[in-house]
Design a protein around this motif. Sequence first.
Motif, short mmCIF file in Angstrom:
data_model
loop_
_atom_site.label_atom_id
_atom_site.label_comp_id
_atom_site.label_asym_id
_atom_site.label_seq_id
_atom_site.Cartn_x
_atom_site.Cartn_y
_atom_site.Cartn_z
N LEU A 72 -5.12 -5.06 2.52
CA LEU A 72 -3.86 -5.79 2.28
C LEU A 72 -3.88 -7.21 2.84
CD1 LEU A 72 -1.34 -2.90 3.07
CD2 LEU A 72 -2.15 -3.67 0.83
N ARG A 73 -5.04 -7.63 3.33
CA ARG A 73 -5.20 -8.98 3.87
C ARG A 73 -4.14 -9.28 4.92
NH1 ARG A 73 -4.45 -9.84 -1.27
NH2 ARG A 73 -2.95 -11.54 -0.94
N ALA A 74 -3.99 -8.40 5.86
CA ALA A 74 -3.03 -8.61 6.94
C ALA A 74 -3.45 -9.82 7.75
CB ALA A 74 -2.96 -7.36 7.84
N GLY A 92 0.83 -1.19 0.00
CA GLY A 92 0.00 0.00 0.00
C GLY A 92 0.86 1.25 0.00
N ILE A 93 0.24 2.37 -0.25
CA ILE A 93 0.95 3.65 -0.26
C ILE A 93 0.05 4.70 0.40
CG2 ILE A 93 0.06 4.27 -2.56
CD1 ILE A 93 2.74 5.71 -3.07
N GLY A 94 0.67 5.68 1.03
CA GLY A 94 -0.15 6.71 1.65
C GLY A 94 0.68 7.86 2.18
N ARG A 125 -5.69 3.97 -11.81
CA ARG A 125 -6.38 2.68 -11.77
C ARG A 125 -7.18 2.56 -10.48
NH1 ARG A 125 -4.85 -1.67 -9.13
NH2 ARG A 125 -2.67 -1.02 -8.95
N PRO A 126 -8.49 2.28 -10.58
CA PRO A 126 -9.30 2.17 -9.37
C PRO A 126 -8.74 1.16 -8.38
CG PRO A 126 -10.72 2.29 -11.29
CD PRO A 126 -9.31 2.16 -11.80
N LEU A 127 -8.68 1.55 -7.13
CA LEU A 127 -8.20 0.71 -6.05
C LEU A 127 -8.83 1.22 -4.76
CD1 LEU A 127 -4.43 1.59 -5.21
CD2 LEU A 127 -6.20 3.21 -5.86
N GLU A 159 1.85 -1.03 -8.90
CA GLU A 159 1.35 -2.30 -8.38
C GLU A 159 0.80 -2.16 -6.96
OE1 GLU A 159 1.00 -4.98 -10.17
OE2 GLU A 159 1.91 -3.96 -11.90
N PHE A 160 0.47 -0.96 -6.53
CA PHE A 160 -0.08 -0.76 -5.20
C PHE A 160 -1.49 -1.35 -5.12
CE2 PHE A 160 3.00 2.74 -5.61
CZ PHE A 160 3.83 2.42 -4.54
N ARG A 161 -1.82 -1.92 -3.97
CA ARG A 161 -3.12 -2.55 -3.78
C ARG A 161 -4.15 -1.63 -3.13
NH1 ARG A 161 -2.70 -6.36 -7.48
NH2 ARG A 161 -0.86 -7.67 -7.17
#
Length: 282
Positions: free
Chosen positions: A278-280, A125-127, A201-203, A145-147
Amino acid sequence: MTEISPLLRPLPQDLRRRARLARIGEIPVLLAHPDWERPAPTVLWMHGRTATKELDPGRYLRWLRAGIATCAIDLPGHGERLVSEYHTPVRTLDMLEQAVGEVDSVVEYLASPEHRGVFDLDRLGIGGMSAGGMVTLRRLCEGHEFRCAAVEGTTGNLAGLYVPRRGGPGEEAPWPVRHDESRVALLDPMQNLVGGGVGFRPLPLLALHSEADRMIPVGVQRRFVEVLRGHYVARGADPSLIEFTTWPETGAPDEHVGFGRVSNDAKNLQTDFLSRSLRAGG
């Protein structure tokens, strides 16, 4: 015993023992990992203007306890690469442009063999907060490739903030520096959602804001969220992937630096969002 860096000493013990400092060329980095053994979802985080990568350790502790690794960088001119002028609004566009161009180098570093795959780039992820959020939203307008992404106290509508029109959102608080409009346009996420490249890209995206923010009026971000939701629909994506949460007022300085008395709620919302996206633990 290994000498502890003065930058790490103020951090809470639970974070300090799982944190490391590094350099990616000239980019100073703070890395934190739940165990430094198994692959973990990871967030590339960027602070706001006048701050440093060590700011807000409570955020990183929550992520660690949720099984999420951190890669926090010092923005250009900040922290370990201090240039005082970058702490003023005059160099904001220089800082944004340089930081957007640095994101790929950071991702490549996380993928390097020395880390033995502990940073799971399939769950990346990014933020960022304020300026860091602007960097985040602009970088997402190109291939990546960020989720997921999480931003706070920021906007993807730079023209609305820096060159507001009469009666437009932000007109009530003109920016103290006049920026070149053509340069703002190149760095403005809202003007580059499609552009000549890949486009946004939608995410899953979480945006947090104070309705009383005196630095970045909530109206300029609300307009960006509206436009971005329309962009998602045009791309065949569910606009509810964008979660926009605001509070009437928080008591934070300028209603911009952190979230004051709702800080705990904001951090918990963000951690929950990242864990889901991110399915932690999964």
